[in-house]
Design a protein around this motif. Structure first.
Motif, mmCIF file in Angstrom:
data_model
loop_
_atom_site.group_PDB
_atom_site.id
_atom_site.type_symbol
_atom_site.label_atom_id
_atom_site.label_comp_id
_atom_site.label_asym_id
_atom_site.label_seq_id
_atom_site.Cartn_x
_atom_site.Cartn_y
_atom_site.Cartn_z
ATOM 1 N N UNK A 48 24.026 9.012 10.251
ATOM 2 C CA UNK A 48 22.741 9.065 9.572
ATOM 3 C C UNK A 48 22.809 9.921 8.139
ATOM 4 N N UNK A 49 23.743 11.029 8.161
ATOM 5 C CA UNK A 49 23.747 11.775 7.077
ATOM 6 C C UNK A 49 24.624 10.910 5.917
ATOM 7 N N UNK A 50 25.472 10.087 6.177
ATOM 8 C CA UNK A 50 25.849 9.266 5.142
ATOM 9 C C UNK A 50 24.942 8.306 4.507
ATOM 10 N N UNK A 51 23.903 7.705 5.415
ATOM 11 C CA UNK A 51 23.017 7.040 4.654
ATOM 12 C C UNK A 51 22.003 7.659 3.847
ATOM 13 N N UNK A 52 21.687 8.706 4.586
ATOM 14 C CA UNK A 52 20.632 9.555 3.811
ATOM 15 C C UNK A 52 20.806 9.888 2.271
ATOM 16 N N UNK A 53 22.254 10.399 2.169
ATOM 17 C CA UNK A 53 23.066 10.772 0.893
ATOM 18 C C UNK A 53 23.273 9.490 0.199
ATOM 19 N N UNK A 54 23.517 8.547 0.791
ATOM 20 C CA UNK A 54 23.768 7.104 -0.209
ATOM 21 C C UNK A 54 22.598 6.834 -0.870
ATOM 22 N N UNK A 55 21.537 6.830 -0.031
ATOM 23 C CA UNK A 55 20.160 6.256 -0.441
ATOM 24 C C UNK A 55 19.138 7.539 -1.050
ATOM 25 N N UNK A 56 19.803 8.675 -0.952
ATOM 26 C CA UNK A 56 18.777 9.665 -1.712
ATOM 27 C C UNK A 56 17.449 9.844 -0.814
ATOM 28 N N UNK A 57 17.618 9.802 0.552
ATOM 29 C CA UNK A 57 16.567 10.112 1.520
ATOM 30 C C UNK A 57 16.847 11.231 2.519
ATOM 31 N N UNK A 58 15.722 11.454 3.304
ATOM 32 C CA UNK A 58 15.944 12.412 4.101
ATOM 33 C C UNK A 58 16.580 11.723 5.586
ATOM 34 N N UNK A 59 17.125 12.814 6.340
ATOM 35 C CA UNK A 59 17.726 12.187 7.555
ATOM 36 C C UNK A 59 16.406 11.749 8.521
ATOM 37 N N UNK A 60 15.330 12.322 8.668
ATOM 38 C CA UNK A 60 14.114 11.784 8.966
ATOM 39 C C UNK A 60 13.662 10.460 8.655
ATOM 40 N N UNK A 61 13.931 10.283 7.504
ATOM 41 C CA UNK A 61 13.402 8.844 6.877
ATOM 42 C C UNK A 61 14.547 7.781 7.419
ATOM 43 N N UNK A 62 15.628 8.192 7.634
ATOM 44 C CA UNK A 62 16.645 7.304 8.085
ATOM 45 C C UNK A 62 16.456 7.097 9.587
ATOM 46 N N UNK A 63 16.191 7.847 10.144
ATOM 47 C CA UNK A 63 15.842 7.807 11.659
ATOM 48 C C UNK A 63 14.510 7.107 11.824
ATOM 49 N N UNK A 64 13.668 7.278 11.250
ATOM 50 C CA UNK A 64 12.285 6.487 10.998
ATOM 51 C C UNK A 64 12.601 4.855 10.841
ATOM 52 N N UNK A 65 13.377 4.831 9.756
ATOM 53 C CA UNK A 65 13.736 3.258 9.506
ATOM 54 C C UNK A 65 14.550 2.462 10.488
ATOM 55 N N UNK A 66 15.408 3.383 11.151
ATOM 56 C CA UNK A 66 16.095 2.855 12.428
ATOM 57 C C UNK A 66 14.973 2.450 13.421
ATOM 58 N N UNK A 67 13.996 3.333 13.628
ATOM 59 C CA UNK A 67 13.060 3.205 14.795
ATOM 60 C C UNK A 67 12.185 1.878 14.337
ATOM 61 N N UNK A 68 11.891 1.715 12.992
ATOM 62 C CA UNK A 68 10.995 0.560 12.796
ATOM 63 C C UNK A 68 11.616 -0.741 12.538
ATOM 64 N N UNK A 69 12.718 -0.810 12.262
ATOM 65 C CA UNK A 69 13.624 -2.151 11.902
ATOM 66 C C UNK A 69 14.654 -2.071 12.702
ATOM 67 N N UNK A 70 15.283 -1.531 13.463
ATOM 68 C CA UNK A 70 16.246 -1.459 14.413
ATOM 69 C C UNK A 70 17.322 -0.952 13.696
#
Length: 59
Positions: A24-46
Protein backbone atom coordinates in the motif's frame (compact mmCIF):
# COMPACT_ATOMS: atom_id res chain seq x y z
CA UNK A 1 23.77 -25.96 -10.84
CA UNK A 2 20.69 -24.37 -12.44
CA UNK A 3 17.62 -23.27 -10.53
CA UNK A 4 14.77 -25.77 -10.36
CA UNK A 5 12.02 -24.04 -12.38
CA UNK A 6 9.38 -26.42 -11.00
CA UNK A 7 9.75 -24.84 -7.55
CA UNK A 8 8.54 -21.36 -8.46
CA UNK A 9 6.67 -19.50 -5.76
CA UNK A 10 3.02 -18.51 -6.01
CA UNK A 11 3.36 -14.71 -5.95
CA UNK A 12 1.16 -12.84 -8.39
CA UNK A 13 2.65 -9.46 -9.23
CA UNK A 14 -0.51 -8.41 -11.04
CA UNK A 15 -2.35 -8.20 -7.72
CA UNK A 16 -2.08 -5.75 -4.83
CA UNK A 17 -2.03 -7.25 -1.34
CA UNK A 18 -4.08 -4.57 0.39
CA UNK A 19 -3.37 -6.07 3.80
CA UNK A 20 0.39 -5.65 3.31
CA UNK A 21 1.47 -2.18 4.45
CA UNK A 22 4.58 -2.15 2.26
CA UNK A 23 2.51 -2.70 -0.92
CA UNK A 24 0.00 0.00 0.00
CA UNK A 25 2.85 2.39 0.88
CA UNK A 26 4.63 1.63 -2.40
CA UNK A 27 1.57 2.41 -4.50
CA UNK A 28 0.76 5.52 -2.47
CA UNK A 29 4.28 6.88 -2.99
CA UNK A 30 4.45 5.82 -6.65
CA UNK A 31 1.18 7.55 -7.51
CA UNK A 32 1.41 10.47 -5.10
CA UNK A 33 -1.75 9.60 -3.18
CA UNK A 34 -2.56 8.71 0.42
CA UNK A 35 -2.68 5.22 1.89
CA UNK A 36 -6.42 5.69 2.44
CA UNK A 37 -6.93 6.46 -1.26
CA UNK A 38 -5.10 3.25 -2.21
CA UNK A 39 -7.24 1.20 0.17
CA UNK A 40 -10.40 2.89 -1.14
CA UNK A 41 -9.35 2.11 -4.72
CA UNK A 42 -8.78 -1.55 -3.81
CA UNK A 43 -12.24 -1.66 -2.24
CA UNK A 44 -13.76 -0.02 -5.34
CA UNK A 45 -12.12 -1.98 -8.16
CA UNK A 46 -10.59 -5.06 -6.52
CA UNK A 47 -6.93 -5.94 -6.12
CA UNK A 48 -5.88 -6.00 -9.78
CA UNK A 49 -2.81 -3.73 -9.83
CA UNK A 50 -3.56 -2.28 -13.26
CA UNK A 51 -7.17 -1.45 -12.32
CA UNK A 52 -6.12 0.13 -9.01
CA UNK A 53 -3.51 2.32 -10.69
CA UNK A 54 -5.95 3.31 -13.43
CA UNK A 55 -8.61 4.20 -10.84
CA UNK A 56 -6.15 6.33 -8.87
CA UNK A 57 -4.93 8.12 -11.97
CA UNK A 58 -8.52 8.97 -12.84
CA UNK A 59 -8.52 7.25 -16.23
Amino acid sequence: MADDKSKADQRDRSRVAGDEDYEVDYLAEKLGVSRAQVKDAIAAVGNNREAVEKHLRGN
